[in-house]
Write a protein that holds these residues in place. Structure first.
Motif, PDB file in Angstrom:
ATOM      1  N   GLU A  81       0.832  -1.205   0.000  1.00 46.29           N
ATOM      2  CA  GLU A  81       0.000   0.000   0.000  1.00 46.29           C
ATOM      3  C   GLU A  81       0.863   1.249   0.000  1.00 46.29           C
ATOM      4  OE1 GLU A  81      -4.333  -0.367   2.087  1.00 46.29           O
ATOM      5  OE2 GLU A  81      -2.624  -0.170   3.411  1.00 46.29           O
ATOM      6  N   LEU A  82       0.339   2.314  -0.599  1.00 44.49           N
ATOM      7  CA  LEU A  82       1.005   3.609  -0.596  1.00 44.49           C
ATOM      8  C   LEU A  82       0.171   4.577   0.237  1.00 44.49           C
ATOM      9  CD1 LEU A  82       3.310   5.379  -1.823  1.00 44.49           C
ATOM     10  CD2 LEU A  82       1.671   6.017  -3.609  1.00 44.49           C
ATOM     11  N   LEU A  83       0.805   5.163   1.260  1.00 40.54           N
ATOM     12  CA  LEU A  83       0.142   6.200   2.047  1.00 40.54           C
ATOM     13  C   LEU A  83       0.719   7.550   1.628  1.00 40.54           C
ATOM     14  CD1 LEU A  83      -0.086   4.739   5.677  1.00 40.54           C
ATOM     15  CD2 LEU A  83      -1.571   4.360   3.707  1.00 40.54           C
ATOM     16  N   ASP A  84       0.017   8.225   0.752  1.00 42.31           N
ATOM     17  CA  ASP A  84       0.488   9.500   0.199  1.00 42.31           C
ATOM     18  C   ASP A  84       0.120  10.622   1.175  1.00 42.31           C
ATOM     19  OD1 ASP A  84       1.361  11.574  -1.306  1.00 42.31           O
ATOM     20  OD2 ASP A  84       0.149  11.138  -3.074  1.00 42.31           O
ATOM     21  N   ILE A  85       0.892  10.721   2.249  1.00 40.66           N
ATOM     22  CA  ILE A  85       0.632  11.703   3.302  1.00 40.66           C
ATOM     23  C   ILE A  85       1.389  12.982   2.973  1.00 40.66           C
ATOM     24  CG2 ILE A  85       0.766  12.189   5.775  1.00 40.66           C
ATOM     25  CD1 ILE A  85       0.869   9.158   6.253  1.00 40.66           C
ATOM     26  N   ARG A  86       0.650  14.042   2.692  1.00 41.72           N
ATOM     27  CA  ARG A  86       1.285  15.313   2.334  1.00 41.72           C
ATOM     28  C   ARG A  86       1.034  16.401   3.366  1.00 41.72           C
ATOM     29  NH1 ARG A  86       1.048  15.646  -4.263  1.00 41.72           N
ATOM     30  NH2 ARG A  86       0.979  13.393  -4.639  1.00 41.72           N
ATOM     31  N   GLU A  87       0.022  16.219   4.202  1.00 39.02           N
ATOM     32  CA  GLU A  87      -0.310  17.187   5.246  1.00 39.02           C
ATOM     33  C   GLU A  87      -0.467  16.461   6.577  1.00 39.02           C
ATOM     34  OE1 GLU A  87      -0.280  20.308   4.595  1.00 39.02           O
ATOM     35  OE2 GLU A  87      -0.264  20.207   2.394  1.00 39.02           O
ATOM     36  N   ARG A  88      -0.174  17.164   7.659  1.00 41.31           N
ATOM     37  CA  ARG A  88      -0.207  16.533   8.977  1.00 41.31           C
ATOM     38  C   ARG A  88      -1.589  15.988   9.343  1.00 41.31           C
ATOM     39  NH1 ARG A  88       3.718  17.207  12.608  1.00 41.31           N
ATOM     40  NH2 ARG A  88       2.276  17.408  14.337  1.00 41.31           N
ATOM     41  N   ASP A  89      -2.648  16.687   8.940  1.00 42.10           N
ATOM     42  CA  ASP A  89      -3.986  16.229   9.331  1.00 42.10           C
ATOM     43  C   ASP A  89      -4.363  14.898   8.684  1.00 42.10           C
ATOM     44  OD1 ASP A  89      -4.411  17.106   6.744  1.00 42.10           O
ATOM     45  OD2 ASP A  89      -5.822  18.691   7.288  1.00 42.10           O
ATOM     46  N   GLN A  90      -3.666  14.533   7.588  1.00 40.24           N
ATOM     47  CA  GLN A  90      -3.924  13.225   6.976  1.00 40.24           C
ATOM     48  C   GLN A  90      -3.496  12.074   7.886  1.00 40.24           C
ATOM     49  OE1 GLN A  90      -1.936  14.567   3.058  1.00 40.24           O
ATOM     50  NE2 GLN A  90      -3.332  12.944   2.396  1.00 40.24           N
ATOM     51  N   CYS A  91      -2.626  12.345   8.839  1.00 43.23           N
ATOM     52  CA  CYS A  91      -2.173  11.305   9.770  1.00 43.23           C
ATOM     53  C   CYS A  91      -3.305  10.821  10.672  1.00 43.23           C
ATOM     54  CB  CYS A  91      -1.015  11.821  10.627  1.00 43.23           C
ATOM     55  SG  CYS A  91       0.509  12.102   9.706  1.00 43.23           S
ATOM     56  N   GLU A  92      -4.407  11.576  10.717  1.00 36.53           N
ATOM     57  CA  GLU A  92      -5.568  11.157  11.516  1.00 36.53           C
ATOM     58  C   GLU A  92      -6.576  10.364  10.687  1.00 36.53           C
ATOM     59  OE1 GLU A  92      -5.213  11.761  14.676  1.00 36.53           O
ATOM     60  OE2 GLU A  92      -3.390  12.878  14.182  1.00 36.53           O
ATOM     61  N   ASP A  93      -6.319  10.216   9.397  1.00 38.62           N
ATOM     62  CA  ASP A  93      -7.228   9.470   8.519  1.00 38.62           C
ATOM     63  C   ASP A  93      -7.354   8.025   8.994  1.00 38.62           C
ATOM     64  OD1 ASP A  93      -7.453   7.560   5.972  1.00 38.62           O
ATOM     65  OD2 ASP A  93      -8.430   9.465   5.489  1.00 38.62           O
ATOM     66  N   ARG A  94      -8.595   7.538   9.092  1.00 28.54           N
ATOM     67  CA  ARG A  94      -8.830   6.195   9.636  1.00 28.54           C
ATOM     68  C   ARG A  94      -8.173   5.114   8.789  1.00 28.54           C
ATOM     69  NH1 ARG A  94     -12.574   2.292   8.664  1.00 28.54           N
ATOM     70  NH2 ARG A  94     -13.694   3.646   7.212  1.00 28.54           N
ATOM     71  N   HIS A  95      -8.219   5.256   7.461  1.00 29.12           N
ATOM     72  CA  HIS A  95      -7.604   4.254   6.583  1.00 29.12           C
ATOM     73  C   HIS A  95      -6.087   4.225   6.781  1.00 29.12           C
ATOM     74  CE1 HIS A  95      -6.369   1.993   3.060  1.00 29.12           C
ATOM     75  NE2 HIS A  95      -5.636   3.029   2.677  1.00 29.12           N
ATOM     76  N   PHE A  96      -5.473   5.397   6.890  1.00 30.41           N
ATOM     77  CA  PHE A  96      -4.027   5.445   7.085  1.00 30.41           C
ATOM     78  C   PHE A  96      -3.637   4.800   8.411  1.00 30.41           C
ATOM     79  CE2 PHE A  96      -3.120   9.392   4.199  1.00 30.41           C
ATOM     80  CZ  PHE A  96      -3.520   8.636   3.106  1.00 30.41           C
ATOM     81  N   ARG A  97      -4.414   5.088   9.454  1.00 33.96           N
ATOM     82  CA  ARG A  97      -4.113   4.521  10.770  1.00 33.96           C
ATOM     83  C   ARG A  97      -4.263   3.003  10.766  1.00 33.96           C
ATOM     84  NH1 ARG A  97      -4.370   7.641  15.411  1.00 33.96           N
ATOM     85  NH2 ARG A  97      -5.612   6.011  16.431  1.00 33.96           N
ATOM     86  N   GLU A  98      -5.302   2.515  10.091  1.00 33.11           N
ATOM     87  CA  GLU A  98      -5.503   1.063  10.010  1.00 33.11           C
ATOM     88  C   GLU A  98      -4.351   0.397   9.272  1.00 33.11           C
ATOM     89  OE1 GLU A  98      -9.263   0.487   8.174  1.00 33.11           O
ATOM     90  OE2 GLU A  98     -10.424   0.909  10.011  1.00 33.11           O
ATOM     91  N   SER A  99      -3.868   1.037   8.218  1.00 33.97           N
ATOM     92  CA  SER A  99      -2.740   0.489   7.470  1.00 33.97           C
ATOM     93  C   SER A  99      -1.508   0.388   8.372  1.00 33.97           C
ATOM     94  CB  SER A  99      -2.435   1.375   6.253  1.00 33.97           C
ATOM     95  OG  SER A  99      -1.323   0.881   5.535  1.00 33.97           O
ATOM     96  N   LEU A 100      -1.235   1.434   9.138  1.00 33.85           N
ATOM     97  CA  LEU A 100      -0.070   1.441  10.014  1.00 33.85           C
ATOM     98  C   LEU A 100      -0.219   0.467  11.180  1.00 33.85           C
ATOM     99  CD1 LEU A 100       0.589   5.289  10.067  1.00 33.85           C
ATOM    100  CD2 LEU A 100       1.894   3.537   8.834  1.00 33.85           C
TER     101      LEU A 100
END
Length: 287
Positions: A81-100
Motif C-alpha cells: 500500500e502507498l500512504l500518500d501523506i502530504r499534510e499533517r492532518d492526513q495522519c488522523e485518517d482512519r484508513h491510514f491509521r488502520e494500514s499502520l
C-alpha cells in the motif's frame, strides 16, 4: 567523559526478534540483485508481508511510491500500500491509521528529511509506528532521507571538504526510532565524514553512523547492527573522547577532538550498539 561511558553501559539490551530496522544509505539496488530490498521484504514476512510505503519526503511521492510498489509486488509481498501523506492532518485518517496498525513492513522513501519529519512528527500515526517498532511488531526501513530521520538528533544538511567545525552541519530533531545514533547517508559518496564528526562533537552522548549508497545498517532488537550491501558503514564512537574544544570555539573554527574511535565495517560485519564491540564477517552469527 567517564559519565558518558557509564551511561552506555547502563543501557538495557532488548530481546532479539525477526523484525528489524533497516537504515539504508540511499541509491540502493532496485534492478539487479536487490539484496537490501529483498532483506526488507523477508524481514517483513516474505510472501505474507503487508508492506506500507510512506513517500512523504519526496517531491514526487506518487512516482517514487509507485516504483517501490512494483518492486515489492515483484518480490512476492502479499499486499503493498502507498500512504500518500502530504499534510499533517492526513495522519488522523482512519484508513491510514488502520494500514499502520496492520502492516508488517513500513518503508520510508528518500527526499527531504525535514519534510518527512514535518509531516509525521508528534502525530497519532507516528505514535502507532513508534510503538509497533519498539515492541517488535513491525519491520521498518528508511532510505536516504528516510534513513536520516532514524535518530533523535538528525542531520538536516551541511557542507563537506573542510576541517570539522560547527558550521558544517545543520541539526534538527528526527523521529527517534534509534535515538542513540546520528545517521548520515550517501556517506563516502558525498564526502560527509567531517560533517558527521562535527555532529558527534556537538552530541557526544550519541553514536555516529555514516552509511554509503547501496549499503544498509540493519539494527536488530538484541543490540546488534549488521552491514548489508556494496559499500561500508562508518561508526564514529565518542565514548572515550578525552578532550574537545567544541563548546569553546566559534562556529567556523576547527574542532579539536582527542581519542575518538572509528570503525569502518563492510558486508557481514556486525557492531553491538550497547557493548561497543565489533564482530567481523568471518565469524558472524547465523541468523
Amino acid at each position: 567523559m567517564q559519565q558518558l561511558k557509564a551511561k552506555w553501559l547502563e543501557m538495557r539490551t532488548p530481546q532479539a526478534t525477526k523484525t528489524a530496522v533497516l537504515v539504508i544509505g540511499g541509491a540502493e539496488d532496485k534492478v539487479h540483485g536487490r539484496e537490501i530490498l529483498r532483506t526488507f521484504v523477508a524481514r517483513s514476512g516474505g510472501t505474507d508481508a503487508y508492506i506500507t510505503i510512506i513517500p512523504s519526503a519526496s517531491r514526487e511521492p506518487g512516482i517514487i511510491g509507485g516504483r517501490y510498489i512494483r518492486i515489492f509486488e515483484e518480490m512476492g509481498a502479499q499486499k503493498v500500500e502507498l500512504l500518500d501523506i502530504r499534510e499533517r492532518d492526513q495522519c488522523e485518517d482512519r484508513h491510514f491509521r488502520e494500514s499502520l496498525e496492520n502492516c508488517t513492513g513500513l518503508f520510508l522513501t528518500g527526499g527531504d528529511q525535514l519534510r518527512l519529519c514535518g509531516v509525521l512528527s508528534d502525530t497519532s500515526a507516528m505514535e502507532i509506528i513508534r510503538h509497533r517498532v519498539k515492541t517488535g511488531q513491525l519491520t521498518l526501513a528508511g532510505t536516504s532521507a528516510g534513513a536520516a530521520v532514524m535518530g533523535h538528533h538528525m542531520i538536516a544538511g551541511g557542507g563537506s571538504g573542510e576541517s570539522p567545525n560547527r558550521s558544517l552541519v545543520d541539526m534538527a530533531t528526527g523521529l527517534g526510532f534509534i535515538p542513540e545514533v546520528i545517521v548520515d547517508q550517501h556517506f563516502h559518496n558525498r564526502n560527509r565524514m567531517v560533517r558527521l564528526v562535527s555532529a558527534i562533537a556537538a552530541h557526544p552522548d550519541r553514536l555516529g553512523i555514516g552509511i554509503d549508497e547501496d549499503t544498509c545498517a540493519m539494527f536488530e532488537r538484541d543490540g546488534w547492527m549488521q552491514v548489508l550491501g556494496k559499500g561500508s558503514v562508518t561508526v564514529v564512537d565518542p565514548t572515550e573522547v578525552t578532550h574537545t574544544n567544541e563548546p569553546h570555539v566559534g562556529a567556523t573554527e576547527p574542532l579539536t577532538i582527542h581519542n575518538m574511535r572509528l570503525h569502518i565495517l563492510s558486508h557481514g560485519d556486525r557492531y553491538h550498539l550497547y557493548q561497543r564491540t565489533v564482530l567481523p564477517a568471518t565469524y558472524r552469527i547465523s541468523s
